[in-house]
Write a protein that holds these residues in place. Sequence first.
Motif, PDB file in Angstrom:
ATOM      1  N   THR A   1      49.155  19.321  78.960  1.00  0.00           N
ATOM      2  CA  THR A   1      48.197  19.796  77.959  1.00  0.00           C
ATOM      3  C   THR A   1      48.871  20.754  76.983  1.00  0.00           C
ATOM      4  O   THR A   1      48.668  20.676  75.763  1.00  0.00           O
ATOM      5  CB  THR A   1      47.011  20.507  78.644  1.00  0.00           C
ATOM      6  OG1 THR A   1      46.366  19.596  79.538  1.00  0.00           O
ATOM      7  CG2 THR A   1      46.008  20.992  77.613  1.00  0.00           C
ATOM      8  N   ALA A   2      49.698  21.657  77.524  1.00  0.00           N
ATOM      9  CA  ALA A   2      50.442  22.579  76.663  1.00  0.00           C
ATOM     10  C   ALA A   2      51.391  21.821  75.736  1.00  0.00           C
ATOM     11  O   ALA A   2      51.552  22.178  74.560  1.00  0.00           O
ATOM     12  CB  ALA A   2      51.218  23.573  77.524  1.00  0.00           C
ATOM     13  N   LEU A   3      52.008  20.762  76.256  1.00  0.00           N
ATOM     14  CA  LEU A   3      52.908  19.950  75.427  1.00  0.00           C
ATOM     15  C   LEU A   3      52.149  19.290  74.284  1.00  0.00           C
ATOM     16  O   LEU A   3      52.620  19.264  73.140  1.00  0.00           O
ATOM     17  CB  LEU A   3      53.585  18.881  76.286  1.00  0.00           C
ATOM     18  CG  LEU A   3      54.713  19.340  77.206  1.00  0.00           C
ATOM     19  CD1 LEU A   3      55.226  18.172  78.040  1.00  0.00           C
ATOM     20  CD2 LEU A   3      55.852  19.945  76.411  1.00  0.00           C
ATOM     21  N   LEU A   4      50.986  18.749  74.599  1.00  0.00           N
ATOM     22  CA  LEU A   4      50.195  18.080  73.558  1.00  0.00           C
ATOM     23  C   LEU A   4      49.768  19.058  72.467  1.00  0.00           C
ATOM     24  O   LEU A   4      49.702  18.703  71.283  1.00  0.00           O
ATOM     25  CB  LEU A   4      48.970  17.418  74.183  1.00  0.00           C
ATOM     26  CG  LEU A   4      49.259  16.237  75.129  1.00  0.00           C
ATOM     27  CD1 LEU A   4      47.966  15.737  75.779  1.00  0.00           C
ATOM     28  CD2 LEU A   4      49.939  15.093  74.391  1.00  0.00           C
ATOM     29  N   VAL A   5      49.482  20.298  72.859  1.00  0.00           N
ATOM     30  CA  VAL A   5      49.128  21.318  71.872  1.00  0.00           C
ATOM     31  C   VAL A   5      50.327  21.642  70.986  1.00  0.00           C
ATOM     32  O   VAL A   5      50.206  21.770  69.757  1.00  0.00           O
ATOM     33  CB  VAL A   5      48.611  22.586  72.578  1.00  0.00           C
ATOM     34  CG1 VAL A   5      48.427  23.724  71.567  1.00  0.00           C
ATOM     35  CG2 VAL A   5      47.295  22.303  73.294  1.00  0.00           C
ATOM     36  N   MET A   6      51.518  21.750  71.594  1.00  0.00           N
ATOM     37  CA  MET A   6      52.721  22.067  70.824  1.00  0.00           C
ATOM     38  C   MET A   6      53.113  20.938  69.873  1.00  0.00           C
ATOM     39  O   MET A   6      53.741  21.169  68.846  1.00  0.00           O
ATOM     40  CB  MET A   6      53.890  22.367  71.772  1.00  0.00           C
ATOM     41  CG  MET A   6      53.812  23.729  72.422  1.00  0.00           C
ATOM     42  SD  MET A   6      55.332  24.126  73.313  1.00  0.00           S
ATOM     43  CE  MET A   6      55.307  22.893  74.592  1.00  0.00           C
ATOM     44  N   LEU A   7      52.749  19.716  70.197  1.00  0.00           N
ATOM     45  CA  LEU A   7      53.152  18.572  69.379  1.00  0.00           C
ATOM     46  C   LEU A   7      52.510  18.584  67.993  1.00  0.00           C
ATOM     47  O   LEU A   7      52.973  17.884  67.086  1.00  0.00           O
ATOM     48  CB  LEU A   7      52.789  17.265  70.098  1.00  0.00           C
ATOM     49  CG  LEU A   7      53.648  16.901  71.310  1.00  0.00           C
ATOM     50  CD1 LEU A   7      53.116  15.652  71.978  1.00  0.00           C
ATOM     51  CD2 LEU A   7      55.100  16.700  70.897  1.00  0.00           C
ATOM     52  N   ARG A   8      51.458  19.364  67.826  1.00  0.00           N
ATOM     53  CA  ARG A   8      50.791  19.397  66.525  1.00  0.00           C
ATOM     54  C   ARG A   8      51.696  19.916  65.425  1.00  0.00           C
ATOM     55  O   ARG A   8      51.519  19.588  64.252  1.00  0.00           O
ATOM     56  CB  ARG A   8      49.529  20.270  66.615  1.00  0.00           C
ATOM     57  CG  ARG A   8      48.433  19.697  67.512  1.00  0.00           C
ATOM     58  CD  ARG A   8      47.197  20.559  67.479  1.00  0.00           C
ATOM     59  NE  ARG A   8      47.486  21.912  67.945  1.00  0.00           N
ATOM     60  CZ  ARG A   8      46.582  22.896  67.959  1.00  0.00           C
ATOM     61  NH1 ARG A   8      45.344  22.674  67.522  1.00  0.00           N
ATOM     62  NH2 ARG A   8      46.914  24.105  68.396  1.00  0.00           N
ATOM     63  N   SER A   9      52.695  20.739  65.793  1.00  0.00           N
ATOM     64  CA  SER A   9      53.591  21.316  64.794  1.00  0.00           C
ATOM     65  C   SER A   9      54.814  20.451  64.516  1.00  0.00           C
ATOM     66  O   SER A   9      55.628  20.792  63.669  1.00  0.00           O
ATOM     67  CB  SER A   9      54.044  22.711  65.248  1.00  0.00           C
ATOM     68  OG  SER A   9      54.743  22.631  66.477  1.00  0.00           O
ATOM     69  N   HIS A  10      54.951  19.316  65.209  1.00  0.00           N
ATOM     70  CA  HIS A  10      56.107  18.450  65.021  1.00  0.00           C
ATOM     71  C   HIS A  10      55.856  17.472  63.874  1.00  0.00           C
ATOM     72  O   HIS A  10      54.725  17.272  63.424  1.00  0.00           O
ATOM     73  CB  HIS A  10      56.406  17.668  66.309  1.00  0.00           C
ATOM     74  CG  HIS A  10      57.071  18.509  67.364  1.00  0.00           C
ATOM     75  ND1 HIS A  10      56.463  19.627  67.909  1.00  0.00           N
ATOM     76  CD2 HIS A  10      58.281  18.395  67.973  1.00  0.00           C
ATOM     77  CE1 HIS A  10      57.280  20.163  68.831  1.00  0.00           C
ATOM     78  NE2 HIS A  10      58.376  19.428  68.875  1.00  0.00           N
ATOM     79  N   SER A  11      56.952  16.858  63.422  1.00  0.00           N
ATOM     80  CA  SER A  11      56.838  15.823  62.396  1.00  0.00           C
ATOM     81  C   SER A  11      56.110  14.613  62.959  1.00  0.00           C
ATOM     82  O   SER A  11      55.990  14.461  64.179  1.00  0.00           O
ATOM     83  CB  SER A  11      58.230  15.408  61.903  1.00  0.00           C
ATOM     84  OG  SER A  11      58.965  14.810  62.959  1.00  0.00           O
TER      85      SER A  11
END
Length: 324
Positions: A219-229
């Motif tokens: 879940t934390a990873l999915l949240v962090m992915l929002r800032s990726h290209s």
Amino acid sequence: MNPANHSQVTGFVLLGLSQIWELRFLFFIVFSAVYLMTVTGNILIVAVVVSNPCLHTTMYFLLSNLSFLDFCYSSITAPRMLVDLLSGNPTISFGGCLTQLFFFHFIGGIKIFLLTVMAYDRYVAISQPLRYTLIMNQTICGILVGASWVGGFIHSIVQVGLTIQLPFCGPDKLDNFYCDVPQLIKLACTDTFVLELLMVSNNGLVTLMCFLVLLGSYTALLVMLRSHSREGRSKALSTCASHIAVVTLIFLPCIYIYARPFRTFPMDKAVSVLYTMVTPMLNPAIYTLRNKDVIIAMKKLWRRQSCLLCFQSTDATDWTRQKP
């Protein structure tokens, strides 16, 4: 308590999946195909990763370990189950039952801990990509995998240690196609309430906690992915989705079986088939076989083997022609 002095039962009858011959034969055909695909898919992944230097990375090292464990895990129960499906009276000795129980929980425990390591690996890769190779170097990766094996051994030896002390004086019919703690405990000639609590704590609660930790990390990873290209987010999402699918297929059946009182429910055997036979077959397809790098590596390995066979055939033909 010495089981030799307190146990009158020297073996157990495995009731299996069905007592109807036609159904058993159908199960034999289906699960023979499932086991063949499991062995082929997982061994192929190990061979591809080992043979291709481009795949000698932390992620593929962990994936190849998972494939090897899936091969071992299915081989603990599947071959005997296939033989028993065609047998009129499938039985297993007391020692054979404990041996199967040990390796079943040994490999299963390693898989659970290894999946946790894999989740940590993906978390570091996405959250700290510039320091990934420094944090997850070969030494750290080897230590984590080794710790998974040690954890699996400790988990399994506790199961066997608690079970071997139980007195078994009959009945001797195990309502499953392999030996496992819930079925064995129900056959003990003593009050097993405290032991069931210990087993549920060692099996169910540990599995549940690991599952919740894994879900939290993804879940934390999915949240962090929002800032990726967009491209990076798409690739990471694909990887995370594959991992979550495998984690769910492995953990939910285990939680269903072990994180509750050891009573018989109608879905028990179906769930057992799911996580002992079906999940090890699906892991290669979900995790690896749809990965572009792995597909390219498989094609290279296939061409290499084809060229090798071609050269061997040519050499044999030339030698035959030169022979007087």
